[in-house]
Design an enzyme around this catalytic site. Structure first.
Site: not given
Ligand code: SAM
Ligand code: DTB
Ligand code: SF4
Length: 335
Positions: A53, A57, A60, A97, A128, A188, A266
């Site tokens: 990616c 972040c 991550c 998800c 999701c 979400c 969650r």
């Protein structure tokens, strides 16, 4: 009890400052007023496109900037995703998800994504997706395909955001959330605690979610999974004292429950290293959803056997499919 979107930071800070038993009592009271307490929604995660990616972040494992040695994959084949979804349905999961390590989907990815959404919905599970930023057209395509929820986390407070991620802004994040809402997909959105933030950051994080024009239908609260080779994982390994205190984590869950009474809260990443007692406190404080299975996207999760044992020990039962899906099914039946 009314749903408020005009919470102030001092009001939320005052919740955090309550004696712990009073805070949990208030959260449990709100939980019981709006949800079937004792019922836990079970969701399954699948990484449909892993690693490589371009975003930075700091938490991550899938960022190209992380030295995690994670092998980047292409978008999974539609049939392979549907096979995994069928397994999740067999295991009693109500929501599937799917996450992709993208800054945003490319238009050429959309036909496969649309096919996946349609296929998973036909199995009777809620869908999701979390694919990064969306254009208005992409949000509309997902809505038309029948996507139930879109996950897009604000992750932390507005003040802390650019210390964690520099390749996009909180405003970018809020823009995508607004597009998802406009397109008619359930939202979400939550974030991560335990990234070395201050209590004021935790207050700012909850405040940002609780003052959105409409609360997210789902609010995932992740505890940082410290992955070696990521900026934050390495920082935490060097300064173990920075690890978030369990009681403070439960306070975040309780504040989410009180300020966003109708939302599903969650208890997301980080359960694998959380004690049963802390998880039980989170459920008392209003968390009513978890990810089941052995794996999150790339990190380990508690696992089905451990979870079944925990739910049985606590007398918690899996939640029935949620209203939106029931409504969709009723509409389809009427066609
Ligand atoms: N690329 C998309 C995006 O960022 O929106 C979707 C996938 S991304 C992995 C989904 C969320 O997982 C992130 O927003 C973050 O909140 C959470 N996450 C990622 N790594 C994590 C970690 N190490 N610990 C806890 N949560 C994490
Ligand atoms: C969310 O808030 N947590 C999930 C889901 N949304 C996509 C992801 C957690 C990822 C944990 C780290 C990993 O597995 O790499
Ligand atoms: Fe990419 Fe999402 Fe990971 Fe950020 S959290 S690096 S956007 S996969």
């Amino acid at each position: 009890m009314t749903v408020r979107t005009d919470w102030t930071r001092p009001e939320i800070a005052a919740l955090f400052d309550l004696p712990f038993d009073e805070l949990v009592y208030q959260a449990a009271t709100v939980h019981r007023a709006h949800h079937a307490a004792g019922q836990i929604q079970l969701c399954t995660l699948l990484s449909i496109k892993t690693g490589g990616c371009p975003e930075d972040c700091g938490y991550c494992s899938q960022s190209v900037y992380a030295k995690t040695g994670l092998e980047a994959t292409k978008l999974m084949d539609v049939q392979a995703v549907l096979q995994k979804a069928a397994q999740a349905a067999d295991n009693g999961s109500h929501r599937f998800c799917m996450g992709a390590a993208w800054r945003n989907p490319k238009d050429r990815d959309m036909p496969a994504i649309v096919e996946i959404v349609k296929g998973v919905r036909q199995m009777g599970m809620e869908t999701c997706m979390t694919l990064g930023m969306l254009s208005p057209e992409q949000a509309d395509m997902l809505a038309e395909a029948g996507l139930d929820y879109y996950n897009h986390n604000i992750d932390t407070s507005p003040e802390r955001y650019n210390e964690i991620i520099t390749t996009r802004t909180m405003a970018d994040r809020l823009d995508t959330l607004a597009e998802v809402r406009r397109a008619g997909i359930n939202v979400c959105s939550g974030g991560i605690v335990g990234m070395g933030e201050t209590r004021a950051d935790r207050v700012g994080f909850i405040h940002t979610l609780a003052t959105l024009p409409a609360h997210p239908e789902s609010v995932p609260v992740n505890a940082l999974v410290p992955v070696k080779g990521t900026v934050l994982g390495d920082m935490l390994a060097d300064t173990p004292l920075a690890k978030i205190d369990d009681i403070e984590f439960v306070r975040v869950v309780a504040a989410a429950r009180i300020t966003m009474p109708m939302s599903m809260v969650r208890l997301s990443a980080g359960r694998e290293s959380m004690s049963e007692a802390t998880q039980a406190l989170c459920f008392m404080a209003g968390a009513n959803s978890i990810f089941t299975g052995d794996k999150l996207l790339t990190a380990a999760n508690a696992g089905d056997d451990k979870d079944a044992a925990l739910l049985a020990k606590l007398g918690l039962v899996p939640m029935e499919a949620e209203e939106p899906l029931r409504a969709c099914k009723a509409l389809e039946a009427a066609d």
